[in-house]
Design an enzyme around this catalytic site. Structure first.
Site, PDB file in Angstrom:
ATOM      1  CG  HIS A   1      -1.736   1.237   1.496  1.00 36.98           C
ATOM      2  ND1 HIS A   1      -3.018   1.216   1.216  1.00 36.98           N
ATOM      3  CD2 HIS A   1      -1.325   2.451   1.941  1.00 36.98           C
ATOM      4  CE1 HIS A   1      -3.743   2.350   1.376  1.00 36.98           C
ATOM      5  NE2 HIS A   1      -2.776   3.101   1.674  1.00 36.98           N
ATOM      6  CD  GLU A   2       1.453   3.659   3.674  1.00 34.03           C
ATOM      7  OE1 GLU A   2       1.862   4.707   2.942  1.00 34.03           O
ATOM      8  OE2 GLU A   2       0.528   3.590   4.527  1.00 34.03           O
TER       9      GLU A   2
ATOM     10  CG  HIS B   1       0.389   6.179  -0.572  1.00 28.76           C
ATOM     11  ND1 HIS B   1      -0.476   6.703  -1.375  1.00 28.76           N
ATOM     12  CD2 HIS B   1      -0.439   5.571   0.420  1.00 28.76           C
ATOM     13  CE1 HIS B   1      -1.916   6.555  -0.711  1.00 28.76           C
ATOM     14  NE2 HIS B   1      -1.652   5.732   0.380  1.00 28.76           N
TER      15      HIS B   1
ATOM     16  CG  HIS C   1       0.727   8.514  -7.040  1.00 29.05           C
ATOM     17  ND1 HIS C   1      -0.457   8.725  -6.443  1.00 29.05           N
ATOM     18  CD2 HIS C   1       0.735   9.369  -8.205  1.00 29.05           C
ATOM     19  CE1 HIS C   1      -1.496   9.453  -7.243  1.00 29.05           C
ATOM     20  NE2 HIS C   1      -0.292   9.893  -8.368  1.00 29.05           N
TER      21      HIS C   1
END
Length: 595
Positions: A388-389, A392, A395
Site C-alpha cells: 500500500h505505502e 503511494h 506515485h
C-alpha cells in the site's frame, strides 16, 4: 517476531536515511535562516506588484521558498516520528511550525491582491511576461476561490490564527501518540506485559477469545477514561471547521471540504446512499462470521479474528518485499525498478520501536524522494501495508519526476487509488498462486476484511463526519453522549444486528485521528472503488488500462482528480464504479460462503 527495545538495535538497512534531506543540523539551521530572509523579502512585494515582471518575480521566489520549507519541515516531522518522546526533535518541529506561521503571514497579502485584479488585467500580465506561462493555470485556478478569500487585513488575522486553530488536532495527537498508556495484558506465560498498538493489532486477531477480549478492554480503557477530553478536542475541531466555512462564505462545511478537488457534494452523498442501499452482503458476512466462529454472541472483539484457523503465515520483511515485486510485475519493469531503489537506497523505516509513531505513511519530498514509515510485524497485514505505502511512494516519485514543482503534488483524492491498486494486484496474485484450500480461504477472508475496513468502515466514518458537522452547523451541542449515540446508530446500520454491543463500541469515534482532517476518509472509499475497477483490468493484462494508469501516476495534480480518473476509464460522478465495487464484494462473500 523481531521486537526491538531501542532504535539503535534496528539494522541500518531497515532505517530510512534522513541524510538525503540534511546531513547535519547546521544545514537545517542555515536553511531555516535563509527561509526567514526569503519570507521577509516576499513581504516587500506587498503593494508593489503592478506588472507581469513583478508578479513573476514574486511567484518564482515564493516557489523557491516553498521548496526549501517543505524539505525543512519534512526533516523535523520525520525526526519526531522516529521517536515521539525525543524533546530535541519536538523542539525542531515546533521551530518549523513557528516558521510556517511567519511564511504564511508574509504571503497572506497575495491571494486578496490577486483576486482584486480584473481577469483581463491578469491575462495582460501573463501575455507580457513569458515566465508566467508556468504559473498561468494556477493563477486562473485561484479565481475559483474569489468568493472565499477575505480582505488583506482579514487574511493576515486568519494566518496568525493558524497555530491556534490546529490546537484540537495537535492535542489529540499528543493524547493518542504520547500520553495514552494501554495498561497491561498477560503474555503466553501468564506474565503481565505492557500493551502496545502493534501488539493490540496482533492480539485482536488471536484465536484465543479470552486474549482478544482482554486486549480489547485494555485498549479501550484509556479512551473511556479520557472520553470528555477527547470529546472536547473533537468538538473543537468540528466547530473550527464550521466557523471557517462560514467565515469563508461556503454554502456548507462539506462543500468547503470538497471545493479544492472540485468534487460536487453529490459524489459524497451518492457514495453513502449507494453503499447503504447495497449493505446486505456486509450483514450477511457478519452472520457468516458468527456461525463460523460458532458463537452464541458475536462481540466487536470477534470481528477481526481470521475465520480460518491454523493459518497464520509468518512473512519476513525480505520475503514480503520479494512477493511485492512479483505481484506488481504487471505494472512493468520501470515500476519494479523504482521499488528496488526504495529498499536499496533506504527510503523506508521498517520496524516498530518504543516511542515511534504508530501506523504507516508515505511522505513525498519534491526534489528529494519519498520517505515511507512502517511498523512491520512479519505478517500478512504488514505485507499489505508495505504494498500500500509503496503504491503511494511510486506515485510520489513519478509525479515528482514528470511534473514541475507546481503540479507535482497529487491530491489525496487520487492518492488512495495508487495504493489500493497495488493491494488488489497483490491479493489477485496470491489467490492465483496459492493451491492450499485453507490458505486460499484465509486470503479470501483477509480480502473481505480489508474491503470492510477500507471501504465500508470509511463510508461509515464519512457519514459520521457529515452528521456531526451538520449538527454543529445547526448549533446543536457536541459532547460524549452525542458522539456515542451517532456512532452507535451508524455502527448498527452498517454492521447489522448480529453483534452484541459492549459499552466500548460506541466510543469508536474517540480513537480515530482522521476525524481531525475533515472530509478526508471518504476518499479511501472512492479510491478503493476506482482501484478495484483498474486493478481487475491491469491483472487481466489490459494494455490500454496499464498505459493510462501509468500516465495517471505521472500526472500529479495536472488536472482535477475526477478528470484524471476519467482518463483511466473511471467516472465517479456516476454510481457505476461504486456499484461495481459493491458487486465485487457480494461475489467475494458468495465465493467465501461456498468454500
Amino acid at each position: 517476531m523481531t521486537t526491538y527495545k531501542t532504535r539503535q538495535e534496528v539494522p541500518e538497512q531497515e532505517k530510512w536515511n534522513l541524510d538525503d534531506l540534511y546531513s547535519d543540523l547546521n544545514r537545517w539551521e542555515q536553511d531555516y535562516q535563509q527561509i526567514e530572509v526569503m519570507a521577509e523579502k516576499l513581504k516587500t512585494f506587498d503593494g508593489q506588484i503592478h506588472d507581469g515582471h513583478s508578479l513573476y518575480q514574486y511567484l518564482k521566489q515564493s516557489e523557491d521558498l516553498s521548496y526549501l520549507f517543505n524539505k525543512l519541515y519534512a526533516y523535523a516531522m520525520l525526526k519526531v516520528d522516529e521517536d515521539t518522546r525525543e524533546t530535541s526533535s519536538q523542539s525542531l518541529l515546533d521551530k518549523a511550525k513557528q516558521l510556517s506561521v511567519k511564511v504564511s503571514s508574509s504571503t497572506s497579502f497575495f491571494m486578496p491582491y490577486l483576486l482584486s485584479l480584473k481577469e483581463e488585467t491578469l491575462q495582460s500580465y501573463i501575455n507580457e511576461e513569458k515566465g508566467l506561462d508556468y504559473f498561468a493555470e494556477d493563477l486562473m485556478e485561484s479565481f475559483r476561490y474569489k468568493l472565499h478569500v477575505l480582505s488583506k487585513e482579514q487574511e493576515e488575522v486568519l494566518s496568525q490564527l493558524g497555530e491556534a486553530l490546529s490546537v484540537p488536532s495537535h492535542t489529540f495527537g499528543m493524547i493518542n501518540n504520547a500520553d495514552i498508556k494501554f495498561g497491561e495484558v498477560t503474555d503466553d506465560n501468564g506474565e503481565p506485559v505492557e500493551l502496545t498498538r502493534g501488539m493490540y493489532a496482533k492480539l485482536i486477531e488471536d484465536e484465543n477469545r479470552e486474549k482478544r477480549k482482554e486486549a480489547y478492554f485494555a485498549y479501550y480503557k484509556p479512551y473511556l477514561q479520557l472520553k470528555n477530553s477527547i470529546a472536547a478536542t473533537l468538538s473543537g475541531a468540528i466547530k473550527n471547521n464550521v466557523t471557517m466555512a462560514k467565515i469563508r462564505n461556503y454554502p456548507s462545511v462539506l462543500e468547503k471540504g470538497l471545493f479544492g478537488d472540485r468534487v460536487p457534494k453529490e459524489v459524497y452523498e451518492n457514495l453513502i446512499a449507494t453503499t447503504k442501499k447495497n449493505i446486505a452482503p456486509l450483514h450477511r458476512y457478519t452472520k457468516i462470521r458468527k456461525d463460523k466462529l460458532n458463537l452464541d454472541e458475536l462481540h466487536q472483539y470477534d470481528m477481526s479474528v481470521p475465520l480460518i484457523s491454523g493459518v497464520k503465515p509468518v512473512i519476513s520483511y525480505e520475503e514480503a518485499y520479494d512477493t511485492m515485486l512479483k505481484a506488481l510485475s504487471p505494472l512493468g519493469e520501470d515500476y519494479i525498478q523504482n521499488l528496488k531503489e526504495f529498499k536499496e537506497a533506504r527510503y523506508i523505516d521498517v520496524r516498530e520501536t518504543p516511542g515511534k509513531r504508530s501506523g504507516a505513511y508515505n511522505l513525498g519530498v519534491y526534489g528529494v524522494h519519498p520517505f515511507i514509515l512502517l511498523n512491520h510485524q512479519d505478517d500478512l497485514d504488514s505485507l499489505f501495508t508495505l504494498v500500500h505505502e509503496c503504491g503511494h511512494g511510486v506515485h510520489s516519485m513519478l509525479s515528482s519526476k514528470y511534473q514541475p514543482q507546481i503540479t507535482a503534488r497529487y491530491s489525496i483524492f487520487v492518492a488512495e487509488v495508487a495504493s489500493t491498486v497495488n493491494e488488489v494486484l497483490l491479493i489477485n496474485y496470491l489467490l492465483k498462486h496459492e493451491q492450499d484450500p485453507n490458505v486460499r480461504k484465509h486470503l479470501l477472508n483477509h480480502f473481505i476484511d480489508q474491503y470492510k475496513g477500507t471501504f465500508f468502515t470509511q463510508v461509515m466514518f464519512a457519514e459520521f463526519e457529515k452528521k456531526t458537522h451538520e449538527m454543529a452547523e445547526k448549533s446543536m451541542p457536541l459532547n460524549v453522549e452525542v458522539f456515542n449515540q451517532t456512532y452507535e446508530t451508524l455502527f448498527r446500520e452498517y454492521n447489522g444486528d448480529e453483534i452484541v454491543f459492549d459499552e466500548q463500541v460506541k466510543y469508536g469515534w474517540s480513537r480515530i485521528p482522521h476525524f481531525y482532517r475533515p472530509f478526508y476518509v471518504y476518499k479511501y472509499a472512492t479510491g478503493y472503488a476506482s482501484a478495484i475497477h483498474l486493478a481487475t483490468r491491469i491483472f487481466e493484462g489490459d494494455e490500454e488500462t496499464i498505459r493510462t494508469y501509468l500516465e495517471f501516476l505521472k500526472s500529479g495534480s495536472s488536472d482535477y482528480p475526477l478528470e484524471l480518473l476519467k482518463k483511466t476509464g473511471v467516472d465517479l460522478t456516476s454510481p457505476e464504479p461504486i456499484e461495481n465495487a459493491l458487486k465485487r464484494f457480494e461475489d467475494l462473500i458468495e465465493e467465501f460462503s461456498e468454500l
